[in-house]
Design a protein around this motif. Structure first.
Motif, PDB file in Angstrom:
ATOM      1  N   LEU A 377     -34.103   2.604   3.755  1.00  0.00           N
ATOM      2  CA  LEU A 377     -33.556   1.584   2.857  1.00  0.00           C
ATOM      3  C   LEU A 377     -33.498   0.285   3.647  1.00  0.00           C
ATOM      4  O   LEU A 377     -33.165   0.288   4.834  1.00  0.00           O
ATOM      5  CB  LEU A 377     -32.152   1.983   2.398  1.00  0.00           C
ATOM      6  N   ALA A 378     -33.838  -0.833   2.998  1.00  0.00           N
ATOM      7  CA  ALA A 378     -33.915  -2.092   3.747  1.00  0.00           C
ATOM      8  C   ALA A 378     -33.080  -3.170   3.067  1.00  0.00           C
ATOM      9  O   ALA A 378     -32.951  -3.194   1.840  1.00  0.00           O
ATOM     10  CB  ALA A 378     -35.365  -2.545   3.857  1.00  0.00           C
ATOM     11  N   PHE A 379     -32.495  -4.064   3.886  1.00  0.00           N
ATOM     12  CA  PHE A 379     -31.693  -5.152   3.335  1.00  0.00           C
ATOM     13  C   PHE A 379     -32.549  -6.267   2.740  1.00  0.00           C
ATOM     14  O   PHE A 379     -32.097  -7.004   1.885  1.00  0.00           O
ATOM     15  CB  PHE A 379     -30.735  -5.706   4.389  1.00  0.00           C
ATOM     16  N   ARG A 384     -38.034  -4.258   5.344  1.00  0.00           N
ATOM     17  CA  ARG A 384     -38.847  -3.198   4.726  1.00  0.00           C
ATOM     18  C   ARG A 384     -40.219  -3.133   5.407  1.00  0.00           C
ATOM     19  O   ARG A 384     -40.685  -2.053   5.778  1.00  0.00           O
ATOM     20  CB  ARG A 384     -38.986  -3.470   3.231  1.00  0.00           C
ATOM     21  N   ILE A 385     -40.835  -4.307   5.564  1.00  0.00           N
ATOM     22  CA  ILE A 385     -42.161  -4.344   6.190  1.00  0.00           C
ATOM     23  C   ILE A 385     -42.080  -3.863   7.646  1.00  0.00           C
ATOM     24  O   ILE A 385     -42.930  -3.116   8.115  1.00  0.00           O
ATOM     25  CB  ILE A 385     -42.746  -5.773   6.117  1.00  0.00           C
ATOM     26  N   ILE A 410     -28.219  -2.634  -1.713  1.00  0.00           N
ATOM     27  CA  ILE A 410     -28.225  -1.383  -0.939  1.00  0.00           C
ATOM     28  C   ILE A 410     -27.563  -0.243  -1.714  1.00  0.00           C
ATOM     29  O   ILE A 410     -27.954   0.915  -1.606  1.00  0.00           O
ATOM     30  CB  ILE A 410     -27.583  -1.610   0.464  1.00  0.00           C
ATOM     31  N   LYS A 411     -26.584  -0.577  -2.568  1.00  0.00           N
ATOM     32  CA  LYS A 411     -25.920   0.461  -3.366  1.00  0.00           C
ATOM     33  C   LYS A 411     -26.921   1.134  -4.309  1.00  0.00           C
ATOM     34  O   LYS A 411     -26.958   2.357  -4.457  1.00  0.00           O
ATOM     35  CB  LYS A 411     -24.770  -0.178  -4.164  1.00  0.00           C
ATOM     36  N   GLY A 429     -31.755  -3.422   8.709  1.00  0.00           N
ATOM     37  CA  GLY A 429     -31.445  -4.830   8.449  1.00  0.00           C
ATOM     38  C   GLY A 429     -31.761  -5.652   9.685  1.00  0.00           C
ATOM     39  O   GLY A 429     -32.434  -5.169  10.607  1.00  0.00           O
ATOM     40  N   GLU A 430     -31.241  -6.865   9.701  1.00  0.00           N
ATOM     41  CA  GLU A 430     -31.537  -7.778  10.791  1.00  0.00           C
ATOM     42  C   GLU A 430     -31.168  -7.190  12.154  1.00  0.00           C
ATOM     43  O   GLU A 430     -31.939  -7.215  13.112  1.00  0.00           O
ATOM     44  CB  GLU A 430     -30.745  -9.077  10.579  1.00  0.00           C
TER      45      GLU A 430
END
Lengths: 461, 461
Positions: A377-379, A384-385, A410-411, A429-430
Motif C-alpha cells: 500500500l502506498a501513500f 507506489r512506483i 490508506i484506509k 511512504g516518504e
C-alpha cells in the motif's frame, strides 16, 4: 437495461468458491495420481447416438441437445415440407434438428473413449476424470443442471486388488479432507444370491431397488414394495430375516454374521461367489491402515446401476446428507459400444455434495481463501512506483504479492486488503523510501513491525 | 456395431496429452496466482440474450445453441400453428426453440459476471479464467469447435501499473515454459492519432485492420486496401512514411523513433496520449528483469477488438505460428451489460497454440509424462499380495506407485511399465519374499539393484 443473469440451475463460481473447489479437487486428484490413475478429458458434446438409450427413458429426456448449426430445419423440410406446424411432434423431429448432446455423466463417454481408442490404450487402463455434466432436471435446492463429477475407473482387470485400492483411495481422500466417513461394502452377487435363495431370481432388480430404500422407508416400506412387486409372503419373510440378522444390534460385520451368510447361501453359486469377493477384498486390505470405518453391509444395494460385482458407498458420519461417493464393478463396461469382455471397476466422489458438507462443517482450511500473501500500500504514486521492483522481488521468491494500484487514501487500501483476505500489508511512504525500512502489518494479529526489504523477503520465503 | 466417435471438430484428450496440458495450464496458473489474480468459473451455458450481438453477425452464426427442454416447439406452434413447415425460416424461429447458448469466449461472461455481482466484488477485481469455449466454425487443421481459453483481466482500475504487470506475467509465463518469445507493445491511441493526423479520423477501424495485415500482405497489400477504403494518396503516403520509419533497419524502438513519434503527433491529443502511455509503462518496468524481448511497435494493430488503450501481442521466436497471446485495455468492458465506467485490461494466452508450439519444439519436460514413479511386478499372486502393504508404504510417502494386478508373465508386466513410462520396477518373487531384499530395476538406465523396502522408500522420498 435488465441486470444479466445465468440460466436456471446453473452457477457462477466466485473466486472464494473457486479457491475452495480447487483445493477440494486438487486434494482428490493427488490421491488419484498417487494410486497410478491417469487424467482424461472427453469433449463436452457427444454424438447423440452415443448418449441416447444409455440412461433409460428418463435420462433421454434430461439430455441437453445442441441445435444443428446453420439451417437446422433442412432435414425436417425434406420430409415434412407440406405438414402444418401444429402437426409436428417435437419428439419425432428432435433427432432431425439436433445430432449432438451435452455429456450426461462421465461413465458413458469413458466407455466410448475406451472402445474408440482401444488399440492405443495400455490395459489395465486406470483413468480419472473431473469434468462437468449437464442434466435438464427441474432445478431445486442442491440440485443443479450443470455440476461436476469426479470418477476414477480401472478397465481391463478382473482383479479384486482394484477394489481394495479404490477403497483405500476413498479412505485417504476423506482423511485429507478431514471428514469422517463410513464406507460400506457389499457385492451385487449377494443380492443376486438373495433373490435366488428366496425363489425370485427374475426379480433381482425389484428386490435390489426395494432394499436400497431401507434407510429411507424402513422395513415396513420395503415390505409394502415387495408385496406390490408380487413376491410371496415366504420370500418376503426370508428377506426380512436376512436383513434383520445383518443389521441387528449394530452394523459391525462379525464372525457370527459371516457364518450366517455362509449357511444362508450354502449351495447357491452367486451368493457363495459374493462371499468370496468380500473375503478377498478383506484379505487384500490386511495390514493396510484405515482412518475411516469400513463396514461390510450385505444389505447395501446401491440403486439401479449396472453393477455386477463389488459395490460400495460412502456417507459422512456427522452430516445429514445422502451418499457422498460410491461405485462398484460392472462386468461389461464397454459392451454398450460393442467391445465385449472388458470388466470395469470404479469409484465416484460426489464433489458437489462433499463441498456442501465441508462448508456445513466448516472443514475448509482457513488459508485456502488466502491467495495473495502480501500487498504493498502506498501513500502516493511515487511511493507506489518505488515499491514496484520490491513487489517483483517477492514474486521472484514465489510469494503471491500485489500492489494496490489506485490513488485512494490508506484506509480504503486497507479495506481492500481486508476484503481480499490478504494477511500482510507493506505500507510505503516518504519515510520508508528514505530509510529503506518498511512497515509490515500483520492483518490477522493487528501487529506491525519495521524491516528492510531483505528481511521482508526472508520472512516470507 | 459402428465404432463410436466424437463430434466433428471436438477432441478427446488422452492421458499423455492431459499430463502435458495440465503442466502447461498449471505453469500459467501459478504465475497468475503470484500476481494476485483470482480464479473464476462461469457456466457453460449463458442466456442467449447475453451472447447475441456481442461478437458481430459472424459470431452470432457461430454460436452453439441449446434446444429448449421438453416441447421446444411450443412457442412456434403458438404463433405459426397453421404455417406449412416449408414456410418456416430457421433464423426466425431459432430464438423460439432455443434460449441458451454455449460460451463463445471468456470476456463476455466475465463482463456479465462483473455486472451481475458488482455489489459483492472488491475492485480492482483481478480474475483469471481457464475454461473451454465453443464455436461452430468449419473445422480445419489446428482449428477446433471446442478449445480452451486462458484469460487474466483487471477490471476497475485505470492505472498503467496493470499493463506493466501483465507484460511481466507474459514474460514469466514463457520463461517458465522455456519458450523464447517477443512481446510487442503499442497503444490504440497511436493508431487513433495516426488516422487523425492523416485526415481520416472516421476511418480508424479500416486503417487499423489494414495495418494489422502488414506482416501477411506487405506494404503493397496494405496500400491496396487503403486505396479501396478511399483514403487519399496524401494520407496513404503519410501512413507509409510512418510505417517505414517505425519498422526501418530493425524493430528496436529507440530514441530516434521516439523523437519521430513526438514530432509526428505534435499537437494531436490522441497520439500524444498514446506516447505518454507507452512511456509510463516503460517507467513502471524500470529495474524489472525481462527474459524475453519486449518491443514497442507503433504499427501493432491487433485486429478489430474493442481495445482503446495499450495493446500487446506475443509471438514465438522460433516457430512459424501467429500470435500466441496478447491483450489490451478496453475503457468500457462492462458497458455491454449496462454498467458504465469500468475500465478493463487483460491478457489472453493462446494455450492451444502454445501447446502445439511446445510440442513442435519438444519443450515439454520429459518427466511430465512420468506420472507413476514405481510399479511392483510379481511372479505370482502370493508375491503380489505380499507386496501390497509395501505399495501402500510408498504411497504414504507421496510416491505415485502401482501394483500390476494381472497374472501375466513378467515380460508382459515389463511391457506395461514401459508403455506407461514408469521409471522404476520392483520385481517380487519367492526369493524377495524370503530375504526382504527387493530387485529394483531402473527402466531408463536399464540397471538393477537389490535393496530393502526401507532403502527403497528412502531412495524415492
Amino acid at each position: 437495461m435488465k441486470k444479466p443473469s445465468v440460466p436456471q440451475g446453473m452457477r457462477d463460481f466466485s473466486p472464494n468458491q473457486m479457491l475452495k473447489r480447487q483445493w477440494l479437487f486438487d486434494s482428490i486428484k493427488k490421491v488419484f495420481i498417487k494410486y497410478g490413475f491417469l487424467p482424461l478429458e472427453t469433449p463436452t458434446m457427444e454424438n447423440l447416438d452415443s448418449l441416447t438409450g444409455k440412461y433409460g427413458d428418463e435420462g433421454d429426456q434430461l439430455l441437453f441437445r445442441v441445435l444443428n448449426s446453420g439451417d437446422f430445419l433442412k432435414d425436417v423440410k425434406k420430409k415434412d415440407a407440406q405438414k402444418k406446424v401444429e402437426e409436428l411432434d417435437y419428439k419425432e423431429i428432435t433427432t432431425k434438428v439436433s445430432k449432438r448432446g451435452l455429456r450426461y455423466d462421465l461413465t458413458v463417454p469413458f466407455a466410448r473413449y475406451v472402445v474408440q481408442h482401444q488399440s492405443e490404450i495400455t490395459f489395465p487402463f486406470r483413468r480419472f476424470q473431473i469434468q462437468p455434466v449437464w442434466r435438464a432436471d427441474r432445478p431445486q435446492k442442491g440440485r443443479y443442471r450443470e455440476f461436476y463429477q469426479c470418477d476414477a475407473d480401472v478397465v481391463g482387470s478382473d482383479s479384486l486388488i482394484n477394489e481394495a485400492e479404490l477403497l483405500q483411495m476413498a479412505d485417504e481422500v476423506f482423511q485429507k479432507l478431514n471428514l469422517k466417513v463410513t464406507i460400506k461394502l457389499n457385492s451385487r452377487k449377494i443380492l443376486q444370491g438373495l433373490s435366488e435363495v428366496v425363489g425370485f431370481p427374475e426379480k433381482m432388480t425389484e428386490i435390489t431397488v426395494a432394499i436400497d430404500k431401507l434407510d429411507k422407508i424402513g422395513w415396513e416400506g420395503v415390505e409394502k414394495e415387495l408385496t406390490e412387486r408380487e413376491l410371496s409372503e415366504t420370500a418376503i419373510s426370508k428377506i426380512q430375516e436376512f436383513i434383520e440378522f445383518m443389521t441387528h444390534k449394530n452394523t459391525t460385520f462379525n464372525q457370527e454374521k459371516l457364518e450366517y451368510l455362509k449357511s444362508f447361501f450354502s449351495g447357491n453359486a452367486a451368493g457363495e461367489a459374493g462371499i468370496i469377493e468380500l473375503e478377498q477384498v478383506q484379505q487384500f486390505l490386511q495390514g493396510i491402515p484405515f482412518v475411516n470405518n469400513l463396514e461390510i453391509d450385505p444389505t447395501l444395494a446401491r440403486g439401479l446401476g449396472y453393477y455386477t460385482g463389488c459395490i460400495y458407498e460412502i456417507k459422512a458420519d456427522e452430516a445429514e446428507m445422502g451418499s457422498i461417493g460410491g461405485g462398484g464393478r460392472y462386468d461389461d463396461l464397454t459392451g454398450i459400444f460393442g467391445l465385449k469382455g472388458h470388466s470395469g471397476v470404479g469409484i465416484s466422489f460426489g464433489i458437489e455434495r462433499i463441498y456442501d458438507v465441508l462448508e456445513e462443517l466448516a472443514l475448509f482450511p482457513k488459508d485456502v481463501s488466502e491467495s495473495t500473501k502480501v500487498i504493498f500500500l502506498a501513500f502516493d504514486e511515487s511511493a507506489r512506483i518505488w515499491s514496484l521492483p520490491f513487489v517483483r522481488r517477492l514474486r521472484d521468491r514465489n510469494i503471491a504479492t500485489e500492489v494496490y494500484t489506485e490513488n485512494k487514501n490508506i484506509k480504503k487500501q486497507f479495506d481492500y486488503a481486508n476484503k481480499r483476505n490478504i494477511p500482510f500489508c507493506v505500507i510505503v511512504g516518504e519515510n520508508e523510501m528514505k530509510t529503506g525500512q518498511l512497515a509490515v502489518k500483520n492483518m490477522i494479529e493487528g501487529s506491525q513491525e519495521m524491516m528492510s526489504i531483505d528481511e521482508l523477503i526472508e520472512k516470507f520465503s
